[in-house]
Design a protein around this motif. Structure first.
Motif, PDB file in Angstrom:
ATOM      1  N   GLU A 249     -15.256   5.729  27.638  1.00 53.35           N
ATOM      2  CA  GLU A 249     -14.749   4.549  26.930  1.00 53.35           C
ATOM      3  C   GLU A 249     -13.263   4.680  26.635  1.00 53.35           C
ATOM      4  N   ARG A 250     -12.818   5.889  26.343  1.00 57.63           N
ATOM      5  CA  ARG A 250     -11.377   6.084  26.116  1.00 57.63           C
ATOM      6  C   ARG A 250     -10.594   5.903  27.404  1.00 57.63           C
TER       7      ARG A 250
ATOM      8  N   ASN B 160     -11.369   4.179  30.259  1.00 60.76           N
ATOM      9  CA  ASN B 160     -11.322   2.842  30.851  1.00 60.76           C
ATOM     10  C   ASN B 160     -10.825   1.767  29.884  1.00 60.76           C
ATOM     11  N   GLY B 161     -10.497   2.171  28.652  1.00 60.55           N
ATOM     12  CA  GLY B 161      -9.916   1.230  27.698  1.00 60.55           C
ATOM     13  C   GLY B 161     -10.919   0.459  26.871  1.00 60.55           C
ATOM     14  N   THR B 162     -12.220   0.676  27.122  1.00 59.13           N
ATOM     15  CA  THR B 162     -13.234  -0.039  26.353  1.00 59.13           C
ATOM     16  C   THR B 162     -13.137   0.274  24.873  1.00 59.13           C
ATOM     17  N   ALA B 163     -12.810   1.544  24.563  1.00 55.95           N
ATOM     18  CA  ALA B 163     -12.746   1.953  23.153  1.00 55.95           C
ATOM     19  C   ALA B 163     -11.651   1.223  22.388  1.00 55.95           C
ATOM     20  N   THR B 164     -10.655   0.681  23.103  1.00 57.03           N
ATOM     21  CA  THR B 164      -9.578  -0.035  22.426  1.00 57.03           C
ATOM     22  C   THR B 164     -10.120  -1.209  21.619  1.00 57.03           C
ATOM     23  N   LEU B 165     -11.131  -1.864  22.147  1.00 59.51           N
ATOM     24  CA  LEU B 165     -11.729  -3.003  21.459  1.00 59.51           C
ATOM     25  C   LEU B 165     -12.400  -2.589  20.158  1.00 59.51           C
ATOM     26  N   LEU B 166     -12.814  -1.314  20.083  1.00 63.86           N
ATOM     27  CA  LEU B 166     -13.445  -0.813  18.863  1.00 63.86           C
ATOM     28  C   LEU B 166     -12.427  -0.238  17.899  1.00 63.86           C
ATOM     29  N   TYR B 167     -11.465   0.515  18.439  1.00 64.22           N
ATOM     30  CA  TYR B 167     -10.522   1.237  17.585  1.00 64.22           C
ATOM     31  C   TYR B 167      -9.552   0.309  16.853  1.00 64.22           C
ATOM     32  N   VAL B 168      -9.348  -0.916  17.368  1.00 60.19           N
ATOM     33  CA  VAL B 168      -8.447  -1.836  16.672  1.00 60.19           C
ATOM     34  C   VAL B 168      -9.095  -2.392  15.408  1.00 60.19           C
TER      35      VAL B 168
ATOM     36  N   LEU C 100     -24.404  18.756  22.653  1.00 58.05           N
ATOM     37  CA  LEU C 100     -23.336  19.456  23.365  1.00 58.05           C
ATOM     38  C   LEU C 100     -22.607  18.519  24.323  1.00 58.05           C
ATOM     39  N   VAL C 101     -23.359  17.713  25.066  1.00 58.21           N
ATOM     40  CA  VAL C 101     -22.755  16.788  26.027  1.00 58.21           C
ATOM     41  C   VAL C 101     -21.866  15.774  25.311  1.00 58.21           C
ATOM     42  N   LEU C 102     -22.362  15.207  24.215  1.00 59.13           N
ATOM     43  CA  LEU C 102     -21.569  14.216  23.483  1.00 59.13           C
ATOM     44  C   LEU C 102     -20.350  14.850  22.825  1.00 59.13           C
ATOM     45  N   LEU C 103     -20.491  16.087  22.345  1.00 64.19           N
ATOM     46  CA  LEU C 103     -19.340  16.790  21.780  1.00 64.19           C
ATOM     47  C   LEU C 103     -18.267  16.998  22.848  1.00 64.19           C
ATOM     48  N   MET C 104     -18.672  17.441  24.030  1.00 59.27           N
ATOM     49  CA  MET C 104     -17.717  17.642  25.115  1.00 59.27           C
ATOM     50  C   MET C 104     -17.078  16.314  25.524  1.00 59.27           C
ATOM     51  N   SER C 105     -17.870  15.245  25.519  1.00 63.20           N
ATOM     52  CA  SER C 105     -17.339  13.938  25.876  1.00 63.20           C
ATOM     53  C   SER C 105     -16.304  13.464  24.857  1.00 63.20           C
ATOM     54  N   ALA C 106     -16.531  13.800  23.579  1.00 66.92           N
ATOM     55  CA  ALA C 106     -15.585  13.406  22.533  1.00 66.92           C
ATOM     56  C   ALA C 106     -14.343  14.286  22.529  1.00 66.92           C
ATOM     57  N   ALA C 107     -14.498  15.553  22.936  1.00 68.05           N
ATOM     58  CA  ALA C 107     -13.391  16.507  22.826  1.00 68.05           C
ATOM     59  C   ALA C 107     -12.503  16.538  24.060  1.00 68.05           C
ATOM     60  N   LEU C 108     -13.061  16.210  25.236  1.00 62.47           N
ATOM     61  CA  LEU C 108     -12.315  16.342  26.485  1.00 62.47           C
ATOM     62  C   LEU C 108     -11.853  14.981  26.995  1.00 62.47           C
ATOM     63  N   PRO C 109     -10.814  14.952  27.841  1.00 61.39           N
ATOM     64  CA  PRO C 109     -10.164  13.680  28.184  1.00 61.39           C
ATOM     65  C   PRO C 109     -10.920  12.779  29.144  1.00 61.39           C
ATOM     66  N   ASN C 110     -11.858  13.316  29.932  1.00 63.33           N
ATOM     67  CA  ASN C 110     -12.579  12.442  30.865  1.00 63.33           C
ATOM     68  C   ASN C 110     -13.999  12.939  31.070  1.00 63.33           C
TER      69      ASN C 110
END
Length: 261
Positions: free
Chosen positions: A95-96, A98-106, A170-180
């Motif tokens: 989400e970070r 592809n820009g999808t998270a932008t719609l949430l983070y704003v 673990l998978v979600l932690l890695m997804s949150a911590a790493l860039p892709n």
């Protein structure tokens, strides 16, 4: 609570649209069925491809039903974990990127609700998939071989469910911590491989470790694990689970600025 409900609905729609709630359970069910069926027809399979002399007969002692369920768990330890890693490696990082998270983070977003919504959905799909596969394996093992005590089976499945929750976390932690998503998958698989390697090489020197959870799950089908070792392992596993969730929430917030616009 309202925010997490909204985010849960979002995660549900995404899992429904990309068919994760269908194809992940199907994979686990297929592997749950294949193991007992293959063991049942193994003599005929060997006879048809073995090029044996005429009149030779292959007689194999039927495996114990408990051994079949443990073998199913072994399949999940390889294929099942790979499926969960590939399915959820992009939950946050994707989400970070592809820009999808932008719609949430704003919006005024609670990162706790954001991460927990993903964790709850992924954990639910993972647990339901594993139980669907194990129940399918239990049924076909009973149909083709013998019945396994259902109480032992429930303890086996419940213990292994904690392992699945650890993998999902673990998978979600890695997804949150790493860039892709690719790095998240690689990091998850590498961490699992390293810890399993360490436990395989030196695990005989300790009896309390989250890596022992699948071992203790299998032991429930026999005489059961030693209660003290088992409950200490479960306790440490739960603490590790909570720690990874908290780290995932923190990583989601810390890396929010890296979202592609």
């Amino acid at each position: 609570m309202t925010q997490i409900n909204v985010l849960l609905k979002k995660e549900w729609r995404e899992n429904f649209r990309n068919y994760k709630i269908f194809w992940i359970p199907i994979v686990f069910i297929l592997f749950g069925i294949i193991e007992p069926v293959t063991n049942y027809f193994l003599p005929q399979i060997l006879d048809s491809v073995g090029n044996l002399p005429e009149g030779a007969v292959i007689e194999l002692p039927p495996p114990a039903p408990e051994e079949i369920l443990v073998a199913v768990m072994g399949q999940y330890q390889l294929i099942g974990m790979l499926v969960l890693v590939l399915a959820y490696m992009g939950s946050v990082a994707g989400e970070r990127k592809n820009g999808t998270a932008t719609l949430l983070y704003v919006r005024p977003l609670s990162y706790r609700a954001y991460f927990l919504s993903k964790w709850i959905l992924a954990s639910t799909v993972g647990i339901l998939s594993v139980w669907s596969g194990l129940l399918a394996a239990y049924y076909y093992t009973f149909l083709l071989f013998e019945r396994v005590d259902f109480t032992k089976f429930l303890k086996f499945g419940a213990t292994y469910s904690l392992w699945i929750l650890l993998i999902v976390s673990l998978v979600l932690l890695m997804s949150a911590a790493l860039p892709n998503a690719g790095l998240a998958a690689a990091g998850s698989l590498l961490a699992i491989f390293i810890f399993q390697l360490i436990d395989g090489l030196f695990g005989t020197y300790w009896t309390v470790s989250p890596m022992k959870i699948p071992v203790y799950a299998a032991q429930w089908l026999l005489d059961g694990p030693k209660p003290e070792d088992f409950w200490w392992t479960i306790g440490i596993g739960i603490i590790l689970l909570i720690a990874m969730i908290l780290a995932g929430i923190w990583s989601s917030k810390a890396n929010a600025s890296k979202t592609k616009i």
